[in-house]
Enzyme design. Structure first.
Site, PDB file in Angstrom:
ATOM      1  N   CYS A 146      61.454 -13.836  46.354  1.00 49.94           N
ATOM      2  CA  CYS A 146      62.253 -14.691  47.083  1.00 49.94           C
ATOM      3  C   CYS A 146      63.471 -14.353  48.313  1.00 49.94           C
ATOM      4  CB  CYS A 146      63.389 -15.172  45.747  1.00 49.94           C
ATOM      5  SG  CYS A 146      63.846 -14.136  45.389  1.00 49.94           S
TER       6      CYS A 146
ATOM      7  N   HIS B 189      69.534 -18.484  49.271  1.00 51.54           N
ATOM      8  CA  HIS B 189      69.553 -16.667  49.589  1.00 51.54           C
ATOM      9  C   HIS B 189      69.761 -16.629  51.191  1.00 51.54           C
ATOM     10  CE1 HIS B 189      68.657 -14.471  45.850  1.00 51.54           C
ATOM     11  NE2 HIS B 189      66.914 -14.771  46.140  1.00 51.54           N
TER      12      HIS B 189
HETATM   13  P1  NAP Z   1      64.320 -15.713  33.650  1.00 51.76           P
HETATM   14  O1  NAP Z   1      64.945 -17.028  34.116  1.00 51.76           O
HETATM   15  O2  NAP Z   1      65.129 -14.799  32.995  1.00 51.76           O
HETATM   16  O3  NAP Z   1      63.010 -16.297  33.115  1.00 51.76           O
HETATM   17  C1  NAP Z   1      62.072 -15.394  31.991  1.00 51.76           C
HETATM   18  C2  NAP Z   1      60.919 -16.587  31.352  1.00 51.76           C
HETATM   19  O4  NAP Z   1      59.511 -15.632  30.577  1.00 51.76           O
HETATM   20  C3  NAP Z   1      61.818 -17.185  30.649  1.00 51.76           C
HETATM   21  O5  NAP Z   1      60.527 -18.704  30.139  1.00 51.76           O
HETATM   22  C4  NAP Z   1      61.146 -16.581  29.217  1.00 51.76           C
HETATM   23  O6  NAP Z   1      60.770 -16.698  28.221  1.00 51.76           O
HETATM   24  C5  NAP Z   1      60.137 -15.631  29.665  1.00 51.76           C
HETATM   25  N1  NAP Z   1      59.977 -14.533  28.892  1.00 51.76           N
HETATM   26  C6  NAP Z   1      60.518 -13.627  28.400  1.00 51.76           C
HETATM   27  N2  NAP Z   1      60.620 -12.180  27.944  1.00 51.76           N
HETATM   28  C7  NAP Z   1      58.577 -12.886  27.353  1.00 51.76           C
HETATM   29  C8  NAP Z   1      58.186 -12.037  27.535  1.00 51.76           C
HETATM   30  N3  NAP Z   1      58.506 -10.771  26.387  1.00 51.76           N
HETATM   31  N4  NAP Z   1      56.728 -12.665  27.133  1.00 51.76           N
HETATM   32  C9  NAP Z   1      56.251 -13.748  27.492  1.00 51.76           C
HETATM   33  N5  NAP Z   1      57.542 -14.253  28.334  1.00 51.76           N
HETATM   34  C10 NAP Z   1      58.577 -13.997  28.067  1.00 51.76           C
HETATM   35  O7  NAP Z   1      63.242 -15.543  34.859  1.00 51.76           O
HETATM   36  P2  NAP Z   1      63.016 -16.547  36.502  1.00 51.76           P
HETATM   37  O8  NAP Z   1      64.363 -15.928  37.341  1.00 51.76           O
HETATM   38  O9  NAP Z   1      62.661 -17.780  35.797  1.00 51.76           O
HETATM   39  O10 NAP Z   1      61.774 -15.189  36.850  1.00 51.76           O
HETATM   40  C11 NAP Z   1      60.701 -15.023  35.898  1.00 51.76           C
HETATM   41  C12 NAP Z   1      59.791 -14.559  37.386  1.00 51.76           C
HETATM   42  O11 NAP Z   1      59.925 -14.873  38.566  1.00 51.76           O
HETATM   43  C13 NAP Z   1      59.731 -12.744  37.441  1.00 51.76           C
HETATM   44  O12 NAP Z   1      59.138 -12.148  37.767  1.00 51.76           O
HETATM   45  C14 NAP Z   1      61.010 -12.719  38.570  1.00 51.76           C
HETATM   46  O13 NAP Z   1      60.871 -11.488  39.132  1.00 51.76           O
HETATM   47  C15 NAP Z   1      60.361 -14.136  39.470  1.00 51.76           C
HETATM   48  N6  NAP Z   1      61.288 -14.474  40.149  1.00 51.76           N
HETATM   49  C16 NAP Z   1      62.462 -14.772  40.647  1.00 51.76           C
HETATM   50  C17 NAP Z   1      62.620 -15.754  41.243  1.00 51.76           C
HETATM   51  C18 NAP Z   1      64.096 -16.148  41.249  1.00 51.76           C
HETATM   52  O14 NAP Z   1      64.736 -16.812  42.629  1.00 51.76           O
HETATM   53  N7  NAP Z   1      64.624 -16.308  40.187  1.00 51.76           N
HETATM   54  C19 NAP Z   1      61.738 -15.720  42.693  1.00 51.76           C
HETATM   55  C20 NAP Z   1      60.665 -15.012  42.824  1.00 51.76           C
HETATM   56  C21 NAP Z   1      60.244 -15.258  41.627  1.00 51.76           C
HETATM   57  P3  NAP Z   1      61.863 -17.323  27.241  1.00 51.76           P
HETATM   58  O15 NAP Z   1      62.732 -18.183  26.841  1.00 51.76           O
HETATM   59  O16 NAP Z   1      61.439 -17.596  25.687  1.00 51.76           O
HETATM   60  O17 NAP Z   1      62.819 -15.689  26.470  1.00 51.76           O
END
Ligand code: NAP
Length: 351
Positions: free
Chosen positions: A151, A244
């Site tokens: 990001c 950011h």
């Molecule tokens: P988050 O809010 O923690 O959401 C994680 C998601 O993945 C939830 O839907 C969760 O489902 C699911 N999950 C968790 N453990 C899992 C497992 N063992 N198997 C399958 N699904 C699982 O995270 P996020 O911020 O959305 O980030 C998601 C991804 O995008 C990460 O790889 C992160 O590095 C990347 N990312 C994030 C951002 C940002 O600004 N936040 C930007 C770029 C990239 P449950 O709700 O059922 O637990």
């Protein structure tokens, strides 16, 4: 045109919610399936997700049952494409198994730096999508994986692209001030975040230092030659919710006048704008002239969260530029970037 059936992996998380927002009323895509971990599977989406966006969950989405992530959903929901926002700890196996059958557009770091996987910011390096052909030959997959960067990287490379093209780059130093949503919903406890700045984000500096070199690198003979400048990053978590902010210090190859830098940033357009892709920001870069902009609260939603806002442009001395830039981390830096990549891929007949 008939809309493509989309599955969202990680649909309940911060990025997953932005996918739902960005795909609502989308002209090319419709959500056919929402999938997450066993914590959420089987529940209606409105019970499974802690909805953090303004406004209500779209009614039809709230009523949908969350599925357990697994390739069985491809046939069950007749999926044409999958958007992924799952933790990197599970992405290797999950995204790889989906890509054997369908295109996967991923936010996760796991595949980004693999040599046959496109790491694409649609309005910076759209031609890197050509790597899909190489990937399919190498791996024998029916689908493919296209990734978008970290990001923070996205907000960095969008303004760097026109500066690189016009003046060349020798080095880039960047200090990031990253919003809480970048760590996911349960990422930073409020006791750590409020009244505080945390000068460390695990793994972030490495990503911000390496990913721009691949994105701004040249595609030659089916591979990407990394760009030849250096990036030094220092990453901080601050208490803003979204957006950011980055202070950037840039060494150019050629000398410049600040007016010329402003002009190349303001006039920059790229393939998504030419193709009038539905979520392409026009313009992709907004230059603010006020001394105290950009600011996360005021500027993160520019261009429906897809524009990068640049300000505080100053020439320090010959070939040395300072600027501040801002991008929305979960839209431009995540779900919005993936959706734009998929819009481009559809036009390029990869979907
Ligand atoms: P988050 O809010 O923690 O959401 C994680 C998601 O993945 C939830 O839907 C969760 O489902 C699911 N999950 C968790 N453990 C899992 C497992 N063992 N198997 C399958 N699904 C699982 O995270 P996020 O911020 O959305 O980030 C998601 C991804 O995008 C990460 O790889 C992160 O590095 C990347 N990312 C994030 C951002 C940002 O600004 N936040 C930007 C770029 C990239 P449950 O709700 O059922 O637990």
């Amino acid at each position: 045109m008939k809309k493509l059936n989309v599955g969202v992996l990680g649909a309940t998380g911060m990025v997953g919610q932005r996918f739902i927002e960005g795909l609502e009323h989308h002209p090319y895509f419709k959500i056919a399936c929402l999938a997450a971990s066993d914590r959420s599977a089987g529940k209606p989406y409105r019970e499974a997700a802690k909805w953090y966006l303004a406004g209500d969950i779209p009614k039809h989405v709230g009523d949908m049952k969350v599925e357990l992530i697994g390739t069985g959903i491809i046939d069950e929901f007749d999926l044409d494409i999958v958007f992924s926002a799952i933790p990197s700890s599970v992405a290797k196996e999950v995204e790889g198994s989906f890509a054997e059958q369908v295109p996967v557009y991923s936010n996760t770091k796991t595949y980004r730096m693999e040599s046959d996987v496109p790491l694409v910011v649609a309005d910076v390096n759209p031609h890197h999508l050509d790597l899909v052909k190489v990937q399919k030959e190498n791996r024998g997959w029916n689908g493919h994986i296209v990734t978008n960067p970290n990001c923070s990287t996205i907000g960095l490379v969008v303004p760097l692209k026109p500066i690189l093209d016009e003046f060349g780059l020798e080095w880039v130093n960047v200090c990031t001030m990253q919003a809480l949503s970048g760590a996911g919903y349960d990422g930073v406890p409020s006791m750590a975040a409020v009244d505080n700045v945390i000068p460390f984000i695990g793994g972030e500096e490495e990503k911000v230092e390496l990913e721009p070199l691949k994105i701004l690198g040249k595609m030659e003979s089916g591979r990407v030659e990394d760009a030849g400048f250096q990036v030094f990053a220092s990453c901080n978590r601050v208490a803003s919710l979204d957006g950011h902010l980055k202070s950037m210090f840039i060494g150019t190859r050629d000398d410049f006048d600040i007016e010329d830098i402003v002009a190349v940033l303001q006039n920059y357009t790229s393939v998504p704008q030419e193709l009038k892709l539905p979520t392409a920001p026009i313009p992709p870069i907004i230059v603010r002239e006020e001394d105290d902009r950009p600011q996360p609260r005021l500027d993160r939603d520019a261009g429906r969260g897809m524009a990068v806002t640049v300000g505080r442009l100053r020439k320090k001395s010959e070939k040395k530029l300072k600027l501040t830039c801002l991008s929305h981390n979960t839209i431009r830096g995540a779900a919005g970037a993936s959706i734009l990549n998929a819009e481009l891929a559809l036009k390029e007949k990869l979907l």
